[in-house]
Enzyme design. Structure first.
Site, mmCIF file in Angstrom:
data_model
loop_
_atom_site.group_PDB
_atom_site.id
_atom_site.type_symbol
_atom_site.label_atom_id
_atom_site.label_comp_id
_atom_site.label_asym_id
_atom_site.label_seq_id
_atom_site.Cartn_x
_atom_site.Cartn_y
_atom_site.Cartn_z
ATOM 1 N N LYS A 1 0.873 -1.184 0.000
ATOM 2 C CA LYS A 1 0.000 0.000 0.000
ATOM 3 C C LYS A 1 0.904 1.226 0.000
ATOM 4 O O LYS A 1 1.955 1.233 0.644
ATOM 5 C CB LYS A 1 -0.879 0.004 1.259
ATOM 6 C CG LYS A 1 -1.626 1.319 1.491
ATOM 7 C CD LYS A 1 -2.662 1.600 0.394
ATOM 8 C CE LYS A 1 -3.334 2.966 0.594
ATOM 9 N NZ LYS A 1 -4.261 3.281 -0.534
ATOM 10 N N CYS B 1 -0.308 11.663 -5.775
ATOM 11 C CA CYS B 1 -0.272 12.346 -4.477
ATOM 12 C C CYS B 1 -0.625 13.816 -4.689
ATOM 13 O O CYS B 1 -0.456 14.363 -5.783
ATOM 14 C CB CYS B 1 1.117 12.208 -3.854
ATOM 15 S SG CYS B 1 2.430 12.625 -4.976
HETATM 16 C C1 YRO Z 1 -5.513 9.287 -3.873
HETATM 17 C C2 YRO Z 1 -4.449 9.405 -2.817
HETATM 18 C C3 YRO Z 1 -5.083 9.335 -1.415
HETATM 19 C C4 YRO Z 1 -3.743 10.731 -2.948
HETATM 20 C C5 YRO Z 1 -3.397 8.296 -3.016
HETATM 21 C C6 YRO Z 1 -3.782 6.918 -2.541
HETATM 22 C C7 YRO Z 1 -4.802 6.231 -3.397
HETATM 23 C C8 YRO Z 1 -6.037 5.860 -2.909
HETATM 24 C C9 YRO Z 1 -6.456 6.122 -1.521
HETATM 25 O O1 YRO Z 1 -5.733 5.712 -0.566
HETATM 26 O O2 YRO Z 1 -7.539 6.746 -1.388
HETATM 27 N N1 YRO Z 1 -6.962 5.240 -3.708
HETATM 28 C C10 YRO Z 1 -6.691 4.948 -5.036
HETATM 29 O O3 YRO Z 1 -7.528 4.385 -5.770
HETATM 30 N N2 YRO Z 1 -5.463 5.295 -5.539
HETATM 31 C C11 YRO Z 1 -4.518 5.929 -4.780
HETATM 32 O O4 YRO Z 1 -3.424 6.235 -5.308
#
Ligand code: YRO
Length: 311
Positions: free
Chosen positions: A45, A129
């Site tokens: 993750k 990000c």
């Molecule tokens: C969207 C962010 C929270 C900035 C990064 C983590 C992430 C998330 C998340 O942790 O919400 N969900 C996704 O589908 N892709 C991602 O890259």
């Protein structure tokens, strides 16, 4: 491990890995991925310097043909994953996914990885990000992404790839590829979820996710065309030595076959893996192997990137 080297003698069974975020947050989940017999690699993750609970629930919702999520980067924090790497023998390459909540956090983690002599792994910087407030996410701000990568590669000398959100304009493929081709990237992982979708329960006339007023990233089979377009578009534009991990919409062997035709070296599975569980890897591998046998293909290189157009 350099993904490219690891891929060089990749056979079908080593083709697959989980999509970051799926089954890869805790030690238990990571151990299960490590011991899963078919997948050839795994990814953590996306991590932040400190552990995060992430967004309030409900933050993930299953759709008929996919998923929508606004998890908010729930993860155990940088040190937890560094400890995991130290205390577990790597039966398969573990890609360390990094996603700071700011450029400073990205750089902080990458400096720690660079300065950690015990770490020789492959890192993936998640460019979805956030950027500075009021600016689009890093991957949609081409100048900011260029500045970030320029700063990163001024000190980071270990294998590094990046995770990209989908683009929807051919000129955007040109623009991001122009930036990426300036840097010695090991790979590009495309696509991340399709951002800021919305799903509604029309009975209650309410959104289905609590965070962000219901907005969330969309994944699963409905994003396959966008994923294939991004894999193909970037393969046609990126330097050959930047490998592509194809992510998005893979539910069966045929979908994986399509990703490889577009040029993917490896294929990661997200929504389907979450919904079906780790047995997805053997099912999809068998389906892909059957397709290859039916077509007389002996290796992935027999058809990788060889998508035909209609003359
Ligand atoms: C969207 C962010 C929270 C900035 C990064 C983590 C992430 C998330 C998340 O942790 O919400 N969900 C996704 O589908 N892709 C991602 O890259």
């Amino acid at each position: 491990v350099d993904l490219s080297a690891q891929i060089a003698n990749m056979s079908v069974k080593n083709l697959f890995l989980n999509a970051s975020g799926i089954h890869c947050q805790t030690e238990e989940e990571l151990d299960e991925l490590m011991n899963e017999p078919v997948s050839g690699a795994m990814v953590t993750k996306s991590m932040t310097p400190k552990s995060r609970f992430g967004n309030p629930l409900p933050r993930y919702y299953r759709l008929a043909n996919g998923s929508i999520n606004s998890m908010g980067l729930p993860n155990q924090g940088f040190d937890y994953y560094m400890d995991y790497l130290k205390n577990h023998d790597q039966k398969k390459p573990i890609i360390v996914s990094v996603a700071g909540m700011s450029k400073e956090e990205d750089l902080e983690m990458l400096h720690q990885l660079q300065d950690n002599d015990g770490y020789q792994g492959l890192t993936e910087l998640n460019l979805s990000c956030p950027n500075v407030i009021g600016k689009p996410q890093m991957a949609y701000d081409f100048e900011a992404a260029d500045d970030l990568l320029h700063e990163v590669f001024s000190f980071y000398k270990k294998p590094l790839g990046i995770k990209l959100p989908p683009y929807f304009d051919l000129v955007h493929f040109d623009m991001i590829a122009e930036v990426l081709n300036k840097y010695p990237l090991s790979h590009v992982n495309t696509i991340n979820s399709v951002g800021n979708g919305l799903w509604i329960d029309t009975n209650s006339e309410t959104v289905v996710l609590k965070p962000k007023g219901g907005f969330g990233g969309v994944g699963g089979s409905m994003v396959l065309p966008t994923a294939l377009g991004n894999v193909r578009g970037l393969r046609q534009r990126l330097n050959d030595d930047i490998k592509i991990i194809g992510t998005g919409g893979v539910t069966n062997g045929g979908d994986a076959f399509a990703h490889i035709l577009c040029g993917a070296e490896m294929v990661s599975i997200g929504t389907q893996l979450y919904e079906e569980g780790l047995t997805t890897f053997e099912r999809v591998t068998k389906e892909l192997t059957d397709i290859m046998e039916a077509k007389g293909y002996k290796s992935l290189d027999d058809f990788r990137g060889k998508l035909k157009v209609i003359e």
